[in-house]
Design an enzyme around this catalytic site. Structure first.
Site, short mmCIF file in Angstrom:
data_model
loop_
_atom_site.label_atom_id
_atom_site.label_comp_id
_atom_site.label_asym_id
_atom_site.label_seq_id
_atom_site.Cartn_x
_atom_site.Cartn_y
_atom_site.Cartn_z
N HIS A 28 -34.34 37.10 -50.15
CA HIS A 28 -33.76 35.87 -49.61
C HIS A 28 -34.64 34.67 -50.00
CE1 HIS A 28 -30.60 34.97 -46.39
NE2 HIS A 28 -31.04 33.77 -46.72
N LYS A 64 -26.54 42.41 -50.44
CA LYS A 64 -27.62 41.53 -50.90
C LYS A 64 -28.77 41.56 -49.90
CE LYS A 64 -28.52 36.61 -51.87
NZ LYS A 64 -29.19 36.13 -50.64
N TYR A 121 -21.68 36.48 -44.05
CA TYR A 121 -22.47 36.84 -42.88
C TYR A 121 -21.48 37.36 -41.85
CZ TYR A 121 -26.71 34.36 -44.45
OH TYR A 121 -27.84 33.96 -45.13
N THR A 171 -24.67 39.82 -47.04
CA THR A 171 -26.12 39.64 -46.92
C THR A 171 -26.62 40.47 -45.74
OG1 THR A 171 -25.98 37.45 -47.88
CG2 THR A 171 -27.95 37.92 -46.59
N SER A 228 -21.55 30.53 -50.23
CA SER A 228 -22.11 30.97 -48.94
C SER A 228 -21.11 30.81 -47.81
CB SER A 228 -23.35 30.13 -48.63
OG SER A 228 -23.80 30.37 -47.31
#
Ligand SMILES: Cc1cc2nc3c(=O)[nH]c(=O)nc-3n(C[C@H](O)[C@H](O)[C@H](O)COP(=O)(O)O)c2cc1C
Length: 364
Positions: free
Chosen positions: A257, A233, A131, A157, A108
């Site tokens: 999510h 995603k 992100y 994402t 992440s």
């Protein structure tokens, strides 16, 4: 640990006793009434299996390939934030367990180990979840770092223009303890704000820093600044799946999510068939959300997913027993999948097709 868990769900109860209550709630919780959280499980329950018999299953092989990666099992580790809330070794323990099991972690952006630290601990392939920050230069630098660290794909994402309202966190006034801070920005002097540790809520962090203006043109931009394959995603409709294929991305992840964003959306397993139909083989479709059993993996693959990802199950195992816990959780899921394949008369991943599942009666 005296009695080892016999399935991945049993790790949750152990994790609950090991973690701070507010950290446990941050992991376990979901948005709103947590209806979609329950749906993600119920969706699997509603599907029944149709096993074939008198098939030679003396050898069962769970191996597969995905975007050039050889995987020992079609189960990846989803990107989850702040793994040091579970264990001091955080994402570094997770990536070691993933490599040992022959699969990969999607690290992440907001991990509590930096992408360089995770890459240094990795023994197998590593992907990076992105992100996009309002500060595009910060984002670009992060992509360059992920590439330089050896990540082999970017997973953007797309379901988080803002953070979903997770009422457990609101109630707990959840703020990140310093030991679980976002490490990727710890050393980026200019962007100390992006390295948020404490004080404000995670909800405010996302609101202030993530780029909520992101549109499809951002996919072109991202593909122009990286040589890595880009996956999206958080796709939940055939419309967006088609746009993703048109945008030339390398794959999509059907995901809500873990029910943490928009409450009231469908279970991912229910959204999957129409999406698989819409992309019609143009790109691989992955799925996450509610995978807890080998039979769940089998159902997702039968409905057209190329692989699945797990989130909470490995976090619970990490909290319970560190790297060894994550290894065991993956082994439990692999063994369950292998057994289910044998009992279903599907000895290879390629032999799993839509005829393996049917809808259960309406009351399920
Ligand atoms: C505690 C937690 C943190 C998460 N953090 C991220 C994240 O940083 N980036 C992301 O794309 N998804 C994140 N997710 C979503 C997961 O990638 C995945 O979609 C979800 O956990 C799958 O559902 P499952 O937990 O039921 O397996 C997070 C999920 C959890 C539970």
């Amino acid at each position: 640990m005296e009695q080892q868990p016999v399935n991945v769900m049993e790790y949750e109860a152990i994790a609950r006793t090991r973690m701070e209550a507010s950290a446990y709630d941050y992991y376990a919780g979901a948005a709103g009434d947590e209806r979609t959280l329950a749906e993600n499980r119920r969706g699997f329950d509603r599907l029944l299996l149709r096993p074939r018999v008198l098939v030679d299953v003396s050898r069962v092989d769970t191996a597969t390939t995905l975007l050039g990666e050889s995987l020992a099992l079609p189960i990846l580790l989803a990107p989850t934030a702040f793994n040091r809330l579970a264990h001091p070794d955080g994402e570094c323990a997770v990536v070691r367990a993933a490599g040992r099991a022959g699969t990969l972690l999607v690290a992440s952006t907001i991990a509590s180990c930096s992408v360089e630290e995770i890459a240094a601990a990795a023994t197998g392939p590593l992907w990076f979840q992105l992100y996009v920050y309002k500060d595009r230069e910060l984002t670009k630098a992060l992509v360059a770092r992920a590439e330089a660290a050896g990540c082999r794909a970017l997973v953007l994402t797309v379901d988080t223009p803002r953070l979903g309202r997770r009422e457990r966190d609101v109630r707990n006034g959840f703020v990140l303890p310093p030991h679980a801070a976002i490490r990727n920005f710890a050393d980026v002097g200019r962007a100390t704000e992006a390295g948020w540790t404490s004080g404000s809520s995670f909800f405010d962090y996302v609101f202030r820093l993530f780029d909520a203006s992101l549109g499809w043109e951002a996919i072109d931009w991202l593909q122009s600044i990286t040589r890595l394959p880009v996956l999206l995603k958080g796709i939940l409709t055939p419309e967006d799946a088609r746009l993703a294929a048109d945008a030339g991305v390398a794959g999509i992840v059907v995901s809500n999510h873990g029910a943490r964003q928009l409450d009231g959306v469908a279970a991912t397993i229910d959204a999957l068939p129409a999406i698989v139909g819409a992309v019609d083989g143009r790109l691989p479709v992955l799925l996450d959300g509610g995978i807890r059993r080998g039979t769940d993996v089998l159902k997702a693959l039968a409905l057209g997913a190329r692989a699945v990802l797990i989130g909470r199950p490995y976090l619970w195992a990490l909290a319970a027993d560190g790297e060894a816990g994550v290894s065991r959780a993956l082994a439990l899921l692999r063994d369950e999948l292998e057994l289910a394949m044998a009992l279903a008369g599907r000895p290879t991943i390629a032999s799993i097709d839509a005829s393996l599942v049917e809808r259960g009666p309406f009351w399920l």
